[in-house]
Design a protein around this motif. Sequence first.
Motif, short mmCIF file in Angstrom:
data_model
loop_
_atom_site.label_atom_id
_atom_site.label_comp_id
_atom_site.label_asym_id
_atom_site.label_seq_id
_atom_site.Cartn_x
_atom_site.Cartn_y
_atom_site.Cartn_z
N ASP A 17 35.88 50.42 -12.55
CA ASP A 17 37.25 50.50 -12.03
C ASP A 17 37.80 49.08 -12.03
O ASP A 17 37.38 48.24 -11.24
CB ASP A 17 37.25 51.09 -10.62
CG ASP A 17 38.67 51.31 -10.07
OD1 ASP A 17 39.63 50.92 -10.75
OD2 ASP A 17 38.78 51.87 -8.96
N VAL A 18 38.73 48.78 -12.95
CA VAL A 18 39.23 47.42 -13.10
C VAL A 18 40.76 47.45 -13.11
O VAL A 18 41.37 48.34 -13.68
CB VAL A 18 38.67 46.75 -14.37
CG1 VAL A 18 39.02 47.53 -15.62
CG2 VAL A 18 39.15 45.31 -14.50
N ARG A 19 41.36 46.46 -12.46
CA ARG A 19 42.81 46.35 -12.37
C ARG A 19 43.29 45.16 -13.20
O ARG A 19 42.61 44.14 -13.29
CB ARG A 19 43.24 46.19 -10.91
CG ARG A 19 43.03 47.47 -10.09
CD ARG A 19 43.04 47.18 -8.60
NE ARG A 19 43.10 48.41 -7.81
CZ ARG A 19 42.06 49.16 -7.51
NH1 ARG A 19 40.86 48.82 -7.96
NH2 ARG A 19 42.20 50.24 -6.78
N PHE A 20 44.48 45.31 -13.77
CA PHE A 20 45.02 44.29 -14.67
C PHE A 20 46.40 43.85 -14.19
O PHE A 20 47.17 44.65 -13.65
CB PHE A 20 45.14 44.83 -16.10
CG PHE A 20 43.85 45.31 -16.68
CD1 PHE A 20 42.96 44.42 -17.26
CD2 PHE A 20 43.51 46.66 -16.65
CE1 PHE A 20 41.76 44.87 -17.80
CE2 PHE A 20 42.33 47.12 -17.19
CZ PHE A 20 41.44 46.22 -17.76
N GLY A 21 46.69 42.57 -14.42
CA GLY A 21 48.02 42.04 -14.19
C GLY A 21 48.68 41.73 -15.52
O GLY A 21 48.17 42.10 -16.58
N PRO A 22 49.82 41.03 -15.50
CA PRO A 22 50.45 40.65 -16.77
C PRO A 22 49.53 39.83 -17.66
O PRO A 22 49.50 40.01 -18.87
CB PRO A 22 51.67 39.84 -16.31
CG PRO A 22 51.98 40.34 -14.95
CD PRO A 22 50.65 40.66 -14.33
N PHE A 23 48.76 38.91 -17.06
CA PHE A 23 47.76 38.14 -17.80
C PHE A 23 46.43 38.27 -17.08
O PHE A 23 46.34 38.02 -15.87
CB PHE A 23 48.16 36.67 -17.90
CG PHE A 23 47.11 35.79 -18.52
CD1 PHE A 23 46.88 35.83 -19.90
CD2 PHE A 23 46.31 34.96 -17.74
CE1 PHE A 23 45.90 35.04 -20.49
CE2 PHE A 23 45.34 34.16 -18.32
CZ PHE A 23 45.14 34.20 -19.69
N THR A 24 45.40 38.68 -17.80
CA THR A 24 44.07 38.87 -17.21
C THR A 24 43.04 38.21 -18.10
O THR A 24 43.06 38.38 -19.33
CB THR A 24 43.73 40.37 -17.07
OG1 THR A 24 44.74 41.01 -16.28
CG2 THR A 24 42.38 40.55 -16.40
N CYS A 25 42.15 37.44 -17.50
CA CYS A 25 41.05 36.81 -18.22
C CYS A 25 39.74 37.40 -17.72
O CYS A 25 39.41 37.30 -16.53
CB CYS A 25 41.06 35.30 -18.01
SG CYS A 25 39.66 34.43 -18.75
N VAL A 26 38.99 38.04 -18.62
CA VAL A 26 37.70 38.63 -18.29
C VAL A 26 36.61 37.68 -18.76
O VAL A 26 36.47 37.43 -19.97
CB VAL A 26 37.52 40.01 -18.95
CG1 VAL A 26 36.18 40.62 -18.56
CG2 VAL A 26 38.66 40.94 -18.56
N ALA A 27 35.86 37.13 -17.82
CA ALA A 27 34.80 36.17 -18.15
C ALA A 27 33.45 36.79 -17.90
O ALA A 27 33.27 37.55 -16.94
CB ALA A 27 34.96 34.90 -17.32
#
Length: 503
Positions: A17-27
């Motif tokens: 379950d992951v939420r996103f904004g206008p810019f998201t960085c997945v590390a």
Amino acid sequence: MLTRLKLDGFKNLVGVDVRFGPFTCVAGANGTGKSNLFDAIRFLSLTASHPLLEAAQRVRDEVGRNSDVRSLFHRVGNKVAKKITFEAEMIVPAEAQDGLGQSANAVRQFLRYKLEVQLRESTGNSIPQHPLEITKEELTIATGTVQFPFLQSARLISSGGLKIEKRGFDRIFWKRIPPPREFVATEVRSHGVSIKLRSEGRRTPVNQAISIRPSKTLLSEATAVGSPTAFCARNELESWQLLQLDPGALRQPDDFNAPSHLASNGRHLAATLARLVTPPMESLQDAVSGEARGEKVLARLANRLAGLVTNVGGLRLDRDEKRLLNTVLLRTRDGTEFPARALSDGTLRLLALALLELDPEAPRLICLEEPENGIHPDRIPAILQLLQDIAVDPMEPLDDTNLMRQVIVNTHSPSVVMAVPEDSLVVARSSAGADGERVFNKVEFAGLPGTWRSKAAPEVPSVSKGEVLSYLDPAGVLRAGDSVPQQCGRVVDRPELRALVGE
């Protein structure tokens, strides 16, 4: 815009379950599942326009193109999960056009789409002609509180006229006939499931299409006239793009009839630029104004690129009328021109991203893997700012220069993690799961404590300081005084982390 994605059974994405904004960085470290998240988004996007089997085959596996659709399903030892579930919450465009120019207007823009796909059982040694089938498909209005701060901006809401149900405000365009609560619905029957695409504009919605044991989503059959809200949702899903920029593709010239939108691998860079600098003209006045607009586009693109690459003096599009070819030319400050085939890999990638920022027809969701590839470390903050500029600025009204667009990147680079805004960071980490007596590794996505993401999902553990520190300059050397203009501080600027890593 994708605001939330729940996944279960897709590769190593179990209970995600992951939420996103206008810019998201997945590390995350290699092998944790960052790329699998992008693959899931791509698969969901492809189902809006392709049969399930073709969509699955277009999603990469370990060796490239997927030849065995079972590789998309979660596996523990020799046991393969039989089902994958997707649940996406998204903001769809208020209006979309079909290929005939017919417009569709969504009665709501904040929607929830659920899709459940399972493997068909093989009989004996035979393989089913359609090995995948849909067991559930639903498109409904997303109700309840919208927990994302970028939707709290009054300027964004008022300018966009977002038709979203939210506690505290209501931007709904009421009609005499209320919209259906379900645009696509699933009914379980004795012979299987029946999925219905419902028409709008009636007090009692009628079924426009019915599918039993489908191998293609009904959302992909939505039309602008019969099911406008479902069609806008389809249009949104189709606009999602996974970028895997290939310098070889970026270097190629394009003929005059080539597709004029940047492909996933970067192909048609020249044709895309040609569309922006030479719009359709119907009169001499249009030709004059079009030439002026073209020069303005080239100047803006060159200025943006000059902030990322040294010795950029300008850009030009060469139109070879004899060979019917468009070629991108870069001019250095001393006046020397170089065609795209002579430019470095990093320069070409930056040029493609800068072009996407200027393109009003660019995808509304862009997934980009490892944006730091081929980029000098000193230029990483600048390219991150460029990617944030591609995405919508929630503090500004929506207009031709601030479109409802979204960027998601993944990385394992400390330089990227240090420079991204702290509320945009999502850390992908391995965690243990259990399937009966077997224990397996799955991926979990968590944000930093105190950010909007941790407040929106308090049940998801936040990232610990030690986990973030593993990304922040592991050699122990930090350059003090670096700053990048943005709406909130960098991850490395958090006081509790700065105290631990030292100035």
